[in-house]
Every structure is written in C-alpha cells, then in structure tokens.
Design a protein around this motif. Structure first.
Motif, PDB file in Angstrom:
ATOM      1  N   VAL A 176      -1.233  -0.610   5.053  1.00 24.63           N
ATOM      2  CA  VAL A 176      -0.416   0.351   5.600  1.00 24.63           C
ATOM      3  C   VAL A 176       0.995  -0.089   6.026  1.00 24.63           C
ATOM      4  O   VAL A 176       2.065   0.476   5.632  1.00 24.63           O
ATOM      5  CB  VAL A 176      -0.982   0.944   6.789  1.00 24.63           C
ATOM      6  N   LYS A 177       1.088  -1.197   6.874  1.00 22.88           N
ATOM      7  CA  LYS A 177       2.312  -1.798   7.389  1.00 22.88           C
ATOM      8  C   LYS A 177       2.319  -3.106   7.724  1.00 22.88           C
ATOM      9  O   LYS A 177       1.086  -3.695   8.099  1.00 22.88           O
ATOM     10  CB  LYS A 177       2.712  -1.166   8.720  1.00 22.88           C
ATOM     11  N   VAL A 178       3.416  -3.767   7.655  1.00 25.45           N
ATOM     12  CA  VAL A 178       3.367  -5.407   8.268  1.00 25.45           C
ATOM     13  C   VAL A 178       4.495  -5.175   9.205  1.00 25.45           C
ATOM     14  O   VAL A 178       5.673  -4.678   8.883  1.00 25.45           O
ATOM     15  CB  VAL A 178       3.893  -6.224   7.036  1.00 25.45           C
ATOM     16  N   LYS A 179       3.978  -5.728  10.149  1.00 23.23           N
ATOM     17  CA  LYS A 179       5.066  -5.736  11.695  1.00 23.23           C
ATOM     18  C   LYS A 179       5.590  -7.260  11.817  1.00 23.23           C
ATOM     19  O   LYS A 179       4.976  -8.174  11.494  1.00 23.23           O
ATOM     20  CB  LYS A 179       4.280  -5.306  12.874  1.00 23.23           C
ATOM     21  N   TYR A 180       7.119  -7.062  11.959  1.00 20.33           N
ATOM     22  CA  TYR A 180       7.653  -8.493  12.265  1.00 20.33           C
ATOM     23  C   TYR A 180       8.579  -8.371  13.607  1.00 20.33           C
ATOM     24  O   TYR A 180       8.615  -7.477  14.211  1.00 20.33           O
ATOM     25  CB  TYR A 180       8.822  -8.600  11.154  1.00 20.33           C
ATOM     26  N   THR A 225      10.264  -3.244   0.542  1.00 16.82           N
ATOM     27  CA  THR A 225       8.764  -2.630   1.001  1.00 16.82           C
ATOM     28  C   THR A 225       8.371  -1.823  -0.209  1.00 16.82           C
ATOM     29  O   THR A 225       9.128  -1.042  -0.890  1.00 16.82           O
ATOM     30  CB  THR A 225       9.346  -1.650   2.159  1.00 16.82           C
ATOM     31  N   ILE A 226       7.007  -2.013  -0.429  1.00 21.56           N
ATOM     32  CA  ILE A 226       6.516  -1.576  -1.696  1.00 21.56           C
ATOM     33  C   ILE A 226       5.185  -0.413  -1.449  1.00 21.56           C
ATOM     34  O   ILE A 226       4.292  -0.981  -0.645  1.00 21.56           O
ATOM     35  CB  ILE A 226       6.041  -2.665  -2.487  1.00 21.56           C
ATOM     36  N   GLU A 227       5.042   0.389  -2.357  1.00 24.93           N
ATOM     37  CA  GLU A 227       3.963   1.120  -2.345  1.00 24.93           C
ATOM     38  C   GLU A 227       3.192   1.085  -3.792  1.00 24.93           C
ATOM     39  O   GLU A 227       4.044   1.118  -4.503  1.00 24.93           O
ATOM     40  CB  GLU A 227       4.491   2.702  -2.103  1.00 24.93           C
ATOM     41  N   TYR A 228       2.247   1.058  -3.538  1.00 28.13           N
ATOM     42  CA  TYR A 228       1.245   1.130  -4.891  1.00 28.13           C
ATOM     43  C   TYR A 228      -0.142   1.357  -4.950  1.00 28.13           C
ATOM     44  O   TYR A 228      -0.860   1.364  -3.956  1.00 28.13           O
ATOM     45  CB  TYR A 228       1.464  -0.661  -5.718  1.00 28.13           C
ATOM     46  N   ASP A 229      -0.352   2.016  -6.198  1.00 23.48           N
ATOM     47  CA  ASP A 229      -1.792   2.335  -6.205  1.00 23.48           C
ATOM     48  C   ASP A 229      -2.482   1.190  -7.040  1.00 23.48           C
ATOM     49  O   ASP A 229      -1.982   0.925  -8.099  1.00 23.48           O
ATOM     50  CB  ASP A 229      -1.904   3.440  -7.249  1.00 23.48           C
ATOM     51  N   VAL A 289       6.163   1.739  -6.450  1.00 26.60           N
ATOM     52  CA  VAL A 289       7.422   2.086  -6.139  1.00 26.60           C
ATOM     53  C   VAL A 289       7.880   1.498  -4.918  1.00 26.60           C
ATOM     54  O   VAL A 289       7.116   0.912  -4.030  1.00 26.60           O
ATOM     55  CB  VAL A 289       7.298   3.571  -5.569  1.00 26.60           C
ATOM     56  N   ILE A 290       9.211   1.186  -5.168  1.00 28.37           N
ATOM     57  CA  ILE A 290      10.036   0.326  -4.141  1.00 28.37           C
ATOM     58  C   ILE A 290      10.588   1.104  -3.238  1.00 28.37           C
ATOM     59  O   ILE A 290      11.444   2.194  -3.607  1.00 28.37           O
ATOM     60  CB  ILE A 290      11.088  -0.729  -4.652  1.00 28.37           C
ATOM     61  N   GLY A 327      -7.938  -3.621  -7.011  1.00 29.79           N
ATOM     62  CA  GLY A 327      -8.260  -2.393  -6.636  1.00 29.79           C
ATOM     63  C   GLY A 327      -7.795  -1.711  -5.405  1.00 29.79           C
ATOM     64  O   GLY A 327      -7.730  -0.726  -4.738  1.00 29.79           O
ATOM     65  N   VAL A 328      -7.163  -2.516  -4.520  1.00 31.94           N
ATOM     66  CA  VAL A 328      -6.635  -2.322  -3.066  1.00 31.94           C
ATOM     67  C   VAL A 328      -5.214  -1.720  -3.259  1.00 31.94           C
ATOM     68  O   VAL A 328      -4.622  -2.353  -3.958  1.00 31.94           O
ATOM     69  CB  VAL A 328      -6.618  -3.337  -2.209  1.00 31.94           C
ATOM     70  N   HIS A 329      -4.680  -0.845  -2.362  1.00 41.25           N
ATOM     71  CA  HIS A 329      -3.609  -0.126  -2.602  1.00 41.25           C
ATOM     72  C   HIS A 329      -2.643  -0.573  -1.241  1.00 41.25           C
ATOM     73  O   HIS A 329      -3.267  -1.388  -0.615  1.00 41.25           O
ATOM     74  CB  HIS A 329      -3.989   1.304  -2.280  1.00 41.25           C
ATOM     75  N   ALA A 330      -1.401   0.055  -1.435  1.00 43.67           N
ATOM     76  CA  ALA A 330      -0.567  -0.544  -0.307  1.00 43.67           C
ATOM     77  C   ALA A 330       0.581   0.851  -0.132  1.00 43.67           C
ATOM     78  O   ALA A 330       0.934   1.470  -1.127  1.00 43.67           O
ATOM     79  CB  ALA A 330       0.061  -1.685  -0.684  1.00 43.67           C
ATOM     80  N   LEU A 331       0.709   1.191   1.024  1.00 41.63           N
ATOM     81  CA  LEU A 331       1.825   1.989   1.315  1.00 41.63           C
ATOM     82  C   LEU A 331       2.826   1.145   1.953  1.00 41.63           C
ATOM     83  O   LEU A 331       4.168   1.894   2.067  1.00 41.63           O
ATOM     84  CB  LEU A 331       1.581   2.751   2.486  1.00 41.63           C
ATOM     85  N   GLY A 332       2.956   0.188   2.441  1.00 41.90           N
ATOM     86  CA  GLY A 332       3.971  -0.639   2.947  1.00 41.90           C
ATOM     87  C   GLY A 332       3.793  -2.201   2.974  1.00 41.90           C
ATOM     88  O   GLY A 332       3.970  -2.872   3.730  1.00 41.90           O
ATOM     89  N   GLN A 333       3.538  -2.660   1.687  1.00 41.80           N
ATOM     90  CA  GLN A 333       3.607  -4.053   1.345  1.00 41.80           C
ATOM     91  C   GLN A 333       5.038  -4.569   1.639  1.00 41.80           C
ATOM     92  O   GLN A 333       5.707  -3.698   1.126  1.00 41.80           O
ATOM     93  CB  GLN A 333       2.905  -4.380  -0.091  1.00 41.80           C
TER      94      GLN A 333
END
Length: 245
Positions: A241-245, A7-11, A89-90, A54-60
């Motif tokens: 933001v989040k990926v649901k499984y 699970t990854i967060e990135y700017d 950040v992992i 340019g797109v960010h992630a809180l929960g890739q």
C-alpha cells in the motif's frame, strides 16, 4: 546526475514479481526497459520492496539516477505512462536528494491483504482477493492479530529465502476492517521477512477455522514453540500500500 523517485501502482497478476528475471516478465524489468528507451542510457532501478509473483502494489516506490538534466518530471511521467502496459501506472515522479535510496531509506511499509468471505466466488475480485466460502470466527482472528503488534522474531512466520539474517521485525500497527463481504487486513512494520504477511494471514485463517487458538500466536512469537502448521495465503490477495520515509 539527478536522482529520480517513482511511485508506482501495478496489478501483479501477469508478472513474476517485482525483481528482474531472465526471460520472465517482471514489473522492474518492464519499467527499466521503458526508462532506457526514453532516457537513452542504462538505468539501475531500485525498488523499495521485492513483491512476489502475483502480488499487487498501490504505492511501490523506486528510484534511479540519470545523466539527463533536460527532461522534466512532468514530461517523464507522461512518457512512462504512454509506453508502459495498462497494468503498470506511474503515479508520481519527482527529483529527490542524491542520498535517497528507495529500499534503505524506508522507515516502514504498509501491506493489505483482502479476503472475500462469501459463498460464491467473484469474477471481478478473483485477481485481488482470497475467496474463503466457509464460516470463520472473526472475533478470534481479531484477538490473535493483536499479538503481532510489537518487536519480535518473526522467523516462524517466514519461509526460507529471506535476505535478512535476523528475524527481528517491529510491527507498528495491525488493523482489520470489513467492507461488505471483503475483509481487509492491514499491517505496518519496519521490515518484512520473505512471505511474512502471507504466512501471518494463513495463520489467522487457521485461528478463524478453530485449528489454532489465538494464544498460540503469542507462543510462537515468544519462541516457546517453533512449528506453525498453516498454509501460506495466496499472493493475489496481497497489496503493497505505502512505503514511509
């Protein structure tokens, strides 16, 4: 072989999106390079979403398979975060069943878009929101947003480049909330077409400016019209933001 989920967060500001590209910095490329250094083997890293430049992630979410059976998940997360740049950040590392696939196992994804509604721009928010100084009719924007919930052909809200042949997507939820001068638009769907969220946001801003009536969104979704004259919202306001499984 172990199947490992990250699970990854990135700017995403300084990256040309998620997907590996030749001679261009990407998030997938950076993480893959570090994984191969740690594990001393070739790694195929699979991402749940191919976020744009340019797109960010809180929960890739991503997964990969490795022959390394000795390195613990605790040791791996420490090693990754010590070697990755500060803008990646992992957040979690865990072993998952062999059948898990970050992209194809996903049931839905949640995206947020940030709009900064104030007269002056912000030096701190400039990387993470779309600054719009003029007045917007937010009641109409909220009214229009409700039309997106449901299963429709979202082709009018996409651009050429989507890998999916069908434009059918099921939007499960669409929320808009305000935190001080920041408007947060959050949308959940089973699938998103190429630049779909940014096209939706662009259309809603045109509604807020009075250039499109809220009902025209429904007309587009019911395929009674095919033209959407609205700009695509800039990438820096968008977060996975989040990926649901």
């Amino acid at each position: 072989m172990r199947n490992i989920r990250l699970t990854i967060e990135y700017d995403g500001t300084d990256y040309f999106g998620w997907q590996i590209q030749k001679r261009k910095p990407t998030v997938q490329g950076k993480i893959t390079k570090v994984l191969e250094r740690i594990l001393e083997e070739k790694i195929k890293l699979i991402g749940a979403a191919r976020t744009d430049s340019g797109v960010h992630a809180l929960g890739q979410v991503a997964n990969f398979k490795t022959r390394n059976e000795k390195l613990t998940t605790d040791s791996l997360i420490k090693a990754l975060n010590s070697l990755l740049p500060a803008d990646i950040v992992i957040k979690e590392v865990r072993k998952v069943p062999d059948s898990f696939h970050a992209r194809y196992s996903a049931k839905s994804k949640i995206y947020r878009y940030h709009i900064l509604k104030q007269l002056l721009p912000s030096a701190l928010e400039r990387r993470f929101s779309w600054h719009i100084p003029e007045s917007l009719h937010w009641k109409k924007i909220i009214e229009a947003s409700k039309y997106f919930v449901g299963k429709y052909d979202f082709s009018p809200f996409s651009v050429t480049g989507s890998s999916r042949k069908s434009g059918q997507c099921a939007v499960r939820d669409f929320k808009i909330r305000k935190v001080k001068n920041l408007y947060i638009l959050q949308i959940e769907a089973n699938y998103f077409l190429y630049k779909m969220v940014r096209r939706i946001v662009g259309a809603l801003i045109e509604v807020g400016r009075g250039k499109i009536e809220p009902e025209y969104i429904k007309v587009l979704l019911l395929k009674k019209a095919s033209t959407l004259r609205a700009q695509t919202a800039p990438p820096h306001g968008l977060f996975l933001v989040k990926v649901k499984y």
